[in-house]
Design a protein around this motif. Structure first.
Motif, PDB file in Angstrom:
ATOM      1  N   TYR A  76      23.360 -30.366  27.182  1.00 23.07           N
ATOM      2  CA  TYR A  76      22.345 -31.390  27.346  1.00 23.07           C
ATOM      3  C   TYR A  76      22.609 -32.082  28.678  1.00 23.07           C
ATOM      4  N   ARG A  77      21.623 -32.792  29.165  1.00 20.30           N
ATOM      5  CA  ARG A  77      21.829 -33.563  30.383  1.00 20.30           C
ATOM      6  C   ARG A  77      21.099 -34.892  30.291  1.00 20.30           C
ATOM      7  N   GLU A  84      16.254 -40.231  29.062  1.00 24.95           N
ATOM      8  CA  GLU A  84      16.894 -39.877  27.810  1.00 24.95           C
ATOM      9  C   GLU A  84      17.653 -38.549  27.962  1.00 24.95           C
ATOM     10  N   ARG A  85      18.636 -38.372  27.107  1.00 27.12           N
ATOM     11  CA  ARG A  85      19.368 -37.112  27.092  1.00 27.12           C
ATOM     12  C   ARG A  85      18.431 -36.007  26.595  1.00 27.12           C
ATOM     13  N   GLU A  86      18.470 -34.867  27.265  1.00 25.58           N
ATOM     14  CA  GLU A  86      17.587 -33.776  26.902  1.00 25.58           C
ATOM     15  C   GLU A  86      18.356 -32.460  26.796  1.00 25.58           C
ATOM     16  N   GLN A 100      29.493 -34.497  35.863  1.00 20.64           N
ATOM     17  CA  GLN A 100      28.415 -34.848  36.781  1.00 20.64           C
ATOM     18  C   GLN A 100      28.012 -33.651  37.627  1.00 20.64           C
ATOM     19  N   VAL A 101      26.719 -33.422  37.698  1.00 24.30           N
ATOM     20  CA  VAL A 101      26.147 -32.427  38.599  1.00 24.30           C
ATOM     21  C   VAL A 101      25.202 -33.155  39.546  1.00 24.30           C
ATOM     22  N   THR A 102      25.466 -33.038  40.834  1.00 25.07           N
ATOM     23  CA  THR A 102      24.626 -33.685  41.833  1.00 25.07           C
ATOM     24  C   THR A 102      24.100 -32.626  42.797  1.00 25.07           C
ATOM     25  N   THR A 116      19.913 -33.020  38.974  1.00 25.38           N
ATOM     26  CA  THR A 116      21.007 -33.985  39.045  1.00 25.38           C
ATOM     27  C   THR A 116      21.084 -34.798  37.760  1.00 25.38           C
ATOM     28  N   ALA A 117      22.246 -34.798  37.136  1.00 23.53           N
ATOM     29  CA  ALA A 117      22.436 -35.497  35.857  1.00 23.53           C
ATOM     30  C   ALA A 117      23.894 -35.340  35.431  1.00 23.53           C
ATOM     31  N   VAL A 118      24.240 -36.072  34.394  1.00 24.53           N
ATOM     32  CA  VAL A 118      25.494 -35.803  33.697  1.00 24.53           C
ATOM     33  C   VAL A 118      25.192 -34.759  32.628  1.00 24.53           C
TER      34      VAL A 118
END
Length: 119
Positions: A37-38, A44-46, A114-116, A90-92
């Motif tokens: 999920y991210r 919101e988390r998806e 973390q992905v940026t 980009t998200a956690v």
């Protein structure tokens, strides 16, 4: 108890690739689904992708054709290969495990990585 440890996040340029890994340890039952999920800031988390113990997969429309989820059940590890990354990716990213036990269904989360995606 179950512990999930993610790795592989980081900074990448648009169009680049990253591979996330999530290793599960503890009381793992054979009938389970692992997924990613991210959650981006303010959102919101998806669900990104999920794979069952029978290797059935499910992807969010936004990542189909770019991301691939896989698992090594002998290592209780799930992977997410992310290609053609976009800034909106980009998200956690959180690893998730849902399993069926004699006591019912239970779910667990990793701590997030973390992905940026940025130039």
């Amino acid at each position: 108890q179950v512990q999930l440890v993610e790795s592989g996040g980081g900074l990448v340029q648009p169009g680049g690739s990253l591979r996330l890994s999530c290793a599960a340890s503890g009381s793992i039952f054979s009938l389970n689904t692992m997924g990613w999920y991210r959650q981006a800031p303010g959102k919101e988390r998806e669900l990104v992708a999920a794979i069952s113990s029978g290797t059935n997969t499910n992807y969010a429309d936004s990542v189909k054709g770019r991301f691939t989820i896989s698992r090594d059940s002998t290592k209780n590890t799930v992977y997410l290969q992310m290609n053609s990354l976009k800034p909106e990716d980009t998200a956690v990213y959180y690893c998730n495990l849902i399993q069926t036990t004699p006591r019912g269904r239970s779910g667990y989360w990793g701590q997030g990585t973390q992905v940026t995606v940025s130039s």
